[in-house]
Motif scaffolding. Sequence first.
Motif, PDB file in Angstrom:
ATOM      1  N   ARG A 190       3.875   5.862  -5.296  1.00 30.05           N
ATOM      2  CA  ARG A 190       3.990   5.868  -6.965  1.00 30.05           C
ATOM      3  C   ARG A 190       2.827   6.743  -7.297  1.00 30.05           C
ATOM      4  NH1 ARG A 190       6.102   2.754 -11.133  1.00 30.05           N
ATOM      5  NH2 ARG A 190       5.571   4.024 -12.869  1.00 30.05           N
ATOM      6  N   ALA A 191       1.523   6.672  -6.809  1.00 32.94           N
ATOM      7  CA  ALA A 191       0.449   7.532  -7.052  1.00 32.94           C
ATOM      8  C   ALA A 191       0.800   9.266  -6.911  1.00 32.94           C
ATOM      9  CB  ALA A 191      -0.892   7.218  -6.409  1.00 32.94           C
ATOM     10  N   CYS A 192       1.365   9.406  -5.771  1.00 29.86           N
ATOM     11  CA  CYS A 192       1.736  10.783  -5.487  1.00 29.86           C
ATOM     12  C   CYS A 192       2.741  11.117  -6.407  1.00 29.86           C
ATOM     13  CB  CYS A 192       2.301  11.021  -4.029  1.00 29.86           C
ATOM     14  SG  CYS A 192       1.208  10.559  -2.653  1.00 29.86           S
ATOM     15  N   GLU A 193       3.632  10.527  -6.927  1.00 30.26           N
ATOM     16  CA  GLU A 193       4.728  10.804  -7.726  1.00 30.26           C
ATOM     17  C   GLU A 193       3.999  11.266  -9.235  1.00 30.26           C
ATOM     18  OE1 GLU A 193       7.622   7.379  -7.979  1.00 30.26           O
ATOM     19  OE2 GLU A 193       8.315   8.263  -5.848  1.00 30.26           O
ATOM     20  N   ASP A 194       3.297  10.153  -9.705  1.00 33.86           N
ATOM     21  CA  ASP A 194       2.628  10.441 -10.885  1.00 33.86           C
ATOM     22  C   ASP A 194       1.899  11.844 -10.761  1.00 33.86           C
ATOM     23  OD1 ASP A 194       3.587   8.042 -11.841  1.00 33.86           O
ATOM     24  OD2 ASP A 194       1.880   6.848 -11.455  1.00 33.86           O
ATOM     25  N   LEU A 195       1.106  12.029  -9.772  1.00 30.31           N
ATOM     26  CA  LEU A 195       0.146  13.296  -9.524  1.00 30.31           C
ATOM     27  C   LEU A 195       1.125  14.387  -9.897  1.00 30.31           C
ATOM     28  CD1 LEU A 195      -2.286  12.451  -6.990  1.00 30.31           C
ATOM     29  CD2 LEU A 195      -2.984  12.768  -9.414  1.00 30.31           C
ATOM     30  N   LEU A 220       2.395   1.871  -3.442  1.00 33.44           N
ATOM     31  CA  LEU A 220       1.407   2.357  -4.311  1.00 33.44           C
ATOM     32  C   LEU A 220       1.126   3.746  -4.156  1.00 33.44           C
ATOM     33  CD1 LEU A 220      -1.300  -0.603  -4.530  1.00 33.44           C
ATOM     34  CD2 LEU A 220       0.177  -0.006  -6.305  1.00 33.44           C
ATOM     35  N   LEU A 221       0.928   4.069  -2.958  1.00 36.02           N
ATOM     36  CA  LEU A 221       0.577   5.558  -2.477  1.00 36.02           C
ATOM     37  C   LEU A 221       1.579   6.406  -2.862  1.00 36.02           C
ATOM     38  CD1 LEU A 221      -1.084   5.319   0.996  1.00 36.02           C
ATOM     39  CD2 LEU A 221      -2.220   5.884  -0.976  1.00 36.02           C
ATOM     40  N   LYS A 241       0.862  -1.224   0.077  1.00 34.55           N
ATOM     41  CA  LYS A 241       0.302  -0.130   0.111  1.00 34.55           C
ATOM     42  C   LYS A 241       0.791   1.284  -0.061  1.00 34.55           C
ATOM     43  CE  LYS A 241      -4.241  -1.447   2.304  1.00 34.55           C
ATOM     44  NZ  LYS A 241      -5.174  -1.361   3.410  1.00 34.55           N
ATOM     45  N   GLU A 254       2.207  14.829 -13.370  1.00 29.08           N
ATOM     46  CA  GLU A 254       0.862  15.359 -14.333  1.00 29.08           C
ATOM     47  C   GLU A 254       1.003  16.773 -14.089  1.00 29.08           C
ATOM     48  OE1 GLU A 254      -2.600  13.450 -13.752  1.00 29.08           O
ATOM     49  OE2 GLU A 254      -1.700  11.356 -14.215  1.00 29.08           O
TER      50      GLU A 254
END
Length: 190
Positions: free
Chosen positions: A28-33, A25-26, A22, A36
């Motif tokens: 990785r999601a923060c890096e992607d945001l 994943l979190l 988890k 973007e």
Amino acid sequence: MNPKGGEKPKSKITASRKLSLKMLLLTRACEDLEKERQDREEEKARYLGEKLPPLQLSGIPLDELQNLCKELYSKVDVVDEERYDCEFKVGKHNKDIHELKLKIQDLGGKFKKPALRKVRVSADEMMRALLGSKHKGSMDLRANLKSVKKEDVKQDKVTGNEVGDWRKNVEAMSGMEGRKKMFDTAGGAQ
């Protein structure tokens, strides 16, 4: 899958492994945001650089300054037209999407109303359901009705004749004596 319905199947991943996944994943999601957001800012800066070059206003004669203002005004008109066209297209597409959703619902099947059952509810139960705990007294409608006796009907007919023939009693009832008589007859009837 499991023959015993009450038991849950045991997880093959331990709780610490789930937690670490988890967290990965979190992050990785923060890096992607963040990536973007930076990409959007760069795209915005590039677009503004193409459409609106930086202005050099110092040392420009008045005629060139007026021409520059006219050019900028024409560019603003073009951008406004594009914005209006885009807004119109978006509105049209939204309307089309809404109509297609309605068609899908219609084609999906008709909603059938369930047959309603007849329910007998007394007035007290209905008031309790509507008002809840506020309703205290019983609502017996028949008890609230007037009971009419034959004597009362005959007496109403007699008083009706007296009231109906008002010309005979005008002189007798005039003045204080007449009012006293009316008061005495009304009090004596009760």
